[in-house]
Design a protein around this motif. Sequence first.
Motif, PDB file in Angstrom:
ATOM      1  N   ALA A  28      36.983  37.951  39.812  1.00 49.98           N
ATOM      2  CA  ALA A  28      36.015  36.913  39.441  1.00 49.98           C
ATOM      3  C   ALA A  28      36.070  35.760  40.450  1.00 49.98           C
ATOM      4  N   GLU A  47      45.205  30.422  44.400  1.00 48.94           N
ATOM      5  CA  GLU A  47      45.747  31.514  43.580  1.00 48.94           C
ATOM      6  C   GLU A  47      47.239  31.264  43.334  1.00 48.94           C
ATOM      7  N   ALA A  55      44.098  41.722  38.532  1.00 53.72           N
ATOM      8  CA  ALA A  55      44.326  43.044  37.941  1.00 53.72           C
ATOM      9  C   ALA A  55      43.821  44.187  38.832  1.00 53.72           C
ATOM     10  N   SER A  72      39.009  52.089  38.259  1.00 58.52           N
ATOM     11  CA  SER A  72      37.619  52.571  38.247  1.00 58.52           C
ATOM     12  C   SER A  72      36.714  51.432  37.807  1.00 58.52           C
ATOM     13  N   VAL A 257      47.928  26.128  39.817  1.00 57.36           N
ATOM     14  CA  VAL A 257      47.213  24.894  39.452  1.00 57.36           C
ATOM     15  C   VAL A 257      47.746  24.420  38.105  1.00 57.36           C
ATOM     16  N   ALA A 464      37.287  37.636  32.885  1.00 56.84           N
ATOM     17  CA  ALA A 464      37.190  38.664  31.857  1.00 56.84           C
ATOM     18  C   ALA A 464      37.241  38.102  30.440  1.00 56.84           C
ATOM     19  N   GLY A 470      36.724  44.390  32.051  1.00 54.57           N
ATOM     20  CA  GLY A 470      36.137  45.441  32.889  1.00 54.57           C
ATOM     21  C   GLY A 470      35.363  44.856  34.053  1.00 54.57           C
ATOM     22  N   LEU A 471      35.444  45.557  35.183  1.00 51.86           N
ATOM     23  CA  LEU A 471      34.858  45.027  36.413  1.00 51.86           C
ATOM     24  C   LEU A 471      33.347  44.878  36.310  1.00 51.86           C
TER      25      LEU A 471
HETATM   26  C1  LIG Z   1      46.296  47.620  33.719  1.00 46.27           C
HETATM   27  C2  LIG Z   1      44.816  47.333  33.779  1.00 46.27           C
HETATM   28  C3  LIG Z   1      43.934  48.369  34.022  1.00 46.27           C
HETATM   29  C4  LIG Z   1      42.581  48.119  34.069  1.00 46.27           C
HETATM   30  N1  LIG Z   1      41.729  49.146  34.346  1.00 46.27           N
HETATM   31  C5  LIG Z   1      40.425  48.895  34.495  1.00 46.27           C
HETATM   32  C6  LIG Z   1      39.544  49.919  34.955  1.00 46.27           C
HETATM   33  O1  LIG Z   1      39.968  51.045  35.257  1.00 46.27           O
HETATM   34  N2  LIG Z   1      38.224  49.617  35.067  1.00 46.27           N
HETATM   35  C7  LIG Z   1      37.741  48.357  34.813  1.00 46.27           C
HETATM   36  O2  LIG Z   1      36.542  48.127  34.955  1.00 46.27           O
HETATM   37  N3  LIG Z   1      38.566  47.360  34.415  1.00 46.27           N
HETATM   38  C8  LIG Z   1      39.883  47.598  34.266  1.00 46.27           C
HETATM   39  N4  LIG Z   1      40.718  46.594  33.890  1.00 46.27           N
HETATM   40  C9  LIG Z   1      40.147  45.275  33.628  1.00 46.27           C
HETATM   41  C10 LIG Z   1      39.756  44.546  34.915  1.00 46.27           C
HETATM   42  O3  LIG Z   1      40.722  44.810  35.900  1.00 46.27           O
HETATM   43  C11 LIG Z   1      39.694  43.054  34.632  1.00 46.27           C
HETATM   44  O4  LIG Z   1      38.756  42.831  33.581  1.00 46.27           O
HETATM   45  C12 LIG Z   1      39.278  42.234  35.842  1.00 46.27           C
HETATM   46  O5  LIG Z   1      39.960  42.632  37.010  1.00 46.27           O
HETATM   47  C13 LIG Z   1      39.577  40.775  35.519  1.00 46.27           C
HETATM   48  O6  LIG Z   1      39.289  39.967  36.628  1.00 46.27           O
HETATM   49  P1  LIG Z   1      39.480  38.392  36.523  1.00 46.27           P
HETATM   50  O7  LIG Z   1      39.270  37.842  37.891  1.00 46.27           O
HETATM   51  O8  LIG Z   1      38.675  37.851  35.402  1.00 46.27           O
HETATM   52  O9  LIG Z   1      41.000  38.186  36.047  1.00 46.27           O
HETATM   53  P2  LIG Z   1      42.370  38.475  36.762  1.00 46.27           P
HETATM   54  O10 LIG Z   1      42.303  39.701  37.575  1.00 46.27           O
HETATM   55  O11 LIG Z   1      43.402  38.395  35.686  1.00 46.27           O
HETATM   56  O12 LIG Z   1      42.534  37.252  37.772  1.00 46.27           O
HETATM   57  C14 LIG Z   1      42.880  35.942  37.354  1.00 46.27           C
HETATM   58  C15 LIG Z   1      43.648  35.307  38.489  1.00 46.27           C
HETATM   59  O13 LIG Z   1      43.890  33.930  38.180  1.00 46.27           O
HETATM   60  C16 LIG Z   1      45.177  33.601  38.654  1.00 46.27           C
HETATM   61  N5  LIG Z   1      45.661  32.403  37.963  1.00 46.27           N
HETATM   62  C17 LIG Z   1      45.988  32.298  36.653  1.00 46.27           C
HETATM   63  N6  LIG Z   1      46.415  31.031  36.393  1.00 46.27           N
HETATM   64  C18 LIG Z   1      46.326  30.344  37.556  1.00 46.27           C
HETATM   65  C19 LIG Z   1      46.625  28.997  37.913  1.00 46.27           C
HETATM   66  N7  LIG Z   1      47.104  28.106  37.026  1.00 46.27           N
HETATM   67  N8  LIG Z   1      46.443  28.628  39.203  1.00 46.27           N
HETATM   68  C20 LIG Z   1      45.958  29.503  40.133  1.00 46.27           C
HETATM   69  N9  LIG Z   1      45.668  30.791  39.838  1.00 46.27           N
HETATM   70  C21 LIG Z   1      45.847  31.202  38.559  1.00 46.27           C
HETATM   71  C22 LIG Z   1      45.993  34.845  38.330  1.00 46.27           C
HETATM   72  O14 LIG Z   1      47.202  34.902  39.081  1.00 46.27           O
HETATM   73  C23 LIG Z   1      45.015  35.958  38.686  1.00 46.27           C
HETATM   74  O15 LIG Z   1      45.137  36.385  40.030  1.00 46.27           O
HETATM   75  C24 LIG Z   1      42.082  46.799  33.848  1.00 46.27           C
HETATM   76  C25 LIG Z   1      42.978  45.767  33.601  1.00 46.27           C
HETATM   77  C26 LIG Z   1      44.331  46.015  33.574  1.00 46.27           C
HETATM   78  C27 LIG Z   1      45.284  44.890  33.330  1.00 46.27           C
END
Ligand SMILES: Cc1cc2nc3c(=O)[nH]c(=O)nc-3n(C[C@H](O)[C@H](O)[C@H](O)COP(=O)(O)OP(=O)(O)OC[C@H]3O[C@@H](n4cnc5c(N)ncnc54)[C@H](O)[C@@H]3O)c2cc1C
Length: 498
Positions: A28, A47, A55, A72, A257, A464, A470-471
């Motif tokens: 995201a 980050e 994730a 995926s 942060v 998320a 999910g992506l």
């Molecule tokens: C094990 C697993 C398997 C999955 N498999 C699938 C799949 O096969 N297909 C699919 O579509 N989805 C899958 N998902 C879900 C998908 O990966 C997530 O919905 C998506 O990647 C979330 O993205 P995001 O950027 O919202 O959150 P995140 O990827 O959680 O990123 C949030 C980021 O914010 C950072 N952060 C948090 N607090 C702070 C702070 N205070 N200061 C600075 N940085 C901070 C974190 O370190 C992290 O890097 C899976 C998830 C997991 C955990």
Amino acid sequence: MTTSPGATAATGTRRKARTALVVGGGVAGLTAARDLAAAGLRVTLVEADDHFGGAVGAHEVAGLVLDSGAESFATRSDAVPQLLEDLNLSDRVVSPNPAGSWLYLPEGAMPAPNTGVLGIPADPAASSLRPALGRSGIARARMDRMLPASVGAGEKSLGSLVRARLGARVLERLVTPFVSGVYSTHPDELDVDAVAPGLRAGLREHGSLCAAAGALRAKSPAGANVASLDGGMNQLSERLVRDVESRGVKIVTDYDVIALDRDPRRPGWMVIQRQPQNGDKTAVARGELLVMAADGPTTVRLMGGHLPDSQRYSPKPGPRVALATLVLDCPDLDGAPRGTGLLVSSDVEEVRAKALTHSSAKWAWVQREAGEHRHVLRLSYGRADAGSDTVPPEVALPDGHLISLAISDARTLMGVHIGPEQLVGADVVRWHTALPRTDVGHSKRVNDFRRAIKDVPNVIAVGAWLSGTGLAAVVADTRQQVAKLLRNHGYETPAQRD
Ligand SMILES: Cc1cc2nc3c(=O)[nH]c(=O)nc-3n(C[C@H](O)[C@H](O)[C@H](O)COP(=O)(O)OP(=O)(O)OC[C@H]3O[C@@H](n4cnc5c(N)ncnc54)[C@H](O)[C@@H]3O)c2cc1C
């Protein structure tokens, strides 16, 4: 409501923002940083971890570079394919082995029937349901078509809705294994509107939950529900990082942060970051626009002082999961005896995993990289027992113990001999904040939060916990929210420019 120095839109004299801060470098945050930079803003991306992607990342096991989290993306929308095209990754998109997955129920393993969404059958009369549901389970499920549409329509949890319409057997033997595998939460705790938007509206429209599930499924393109990249989804994160770097985004890792505030000196925001690796040194970053792309509890905690009554929106911490990846020399697995893997019913006692992915059977590129007779199995731990908020005991096991448990579970689930002597390499990855807890009330909290943050100038929140896990959901929502922010500040949106 206080106004920021930059919030002069009402007068029509708003100065175009030139800088932006993004907090959180998962998909995201990376996507938001890319779209902001593409529109011409100077962007800083902060980050907490020592790497980007959240994730969506990689780990190396027995010399193989594999996905450590997401493997995926759902093909129901073109959000991810569009982003992959923007990043020149379209030629690497691959489909999974069509063999399909299996279920592991108390009486053993069986091919999983095709279902509409979330394990809810689209056709309760389908003969493929017979092994899992039996005659009485099918007879009960078929009552869905006869019940008035009002039955279950008021239920807020997925579990109560499915039980009311289709009976306990569909819930326990189809929906719970699926949902526990994906959300690590029991369906009785899951907010149906958060995990299946449109399902309850479909029930009202079609008068049947199965028909509603079928209609949601029909909106997806024909063929596999998911796709991936040759080489793994981790390339999405890697390519996004390269892309934002090439656009001049200042990227900062290892900075947690810990506070954010309005900048007293100029329009916009400042964040206070702490560097735990460097004696908790603190630093300040500034930006006229702010995109919060961290997990839900962190975002609400940091935004709290700027939102009225912020406790109301605060999500509970997400479920904890651990993934044990085994690389095995095991010719008995060459025939993929359980298709692409299994989802395990929570009524099964002899196995503690909630799901197993036979990665080298599911993805041709994994088999190619692994080589002949070598197999990759990924077992997920963190079963969701209804009403339980505690850390699942398997997730708390030390790595070595979890790997031993995974070998034993794999043997039972795959139905072939798998022993420690066949292990070429193993790794355990633990996820603490990456899955949002979409418990009952979540969709209301999200709507309330979104309404409240609209009144705070120059900031949006993505990720998320707001879009849904999910992506496909995360990418689509992030790009929409960023485009809206840019339009509100007089920019062409990246979609118009690209
Ligand atoms: C094990 C697993 C398997 C999955 N498999 C699938 C799949 O096969 N297909 C699919 O579509 N989805 C899958 N998902 C879900 C998908 O990966 C997530 O919905 C998506 O990647 C979330 O993205 P995001 O950027 O919202 O959150 P995140 O990827 O959680 O990123 C949030 C980021 O914010 C950072 N952060 C948090 N607090 C702070 C702070 N205070 N200061 C600075 N940085 C901070 C974190 O370190 C992290 O890097 C899976 C998830 C997991 C955990």
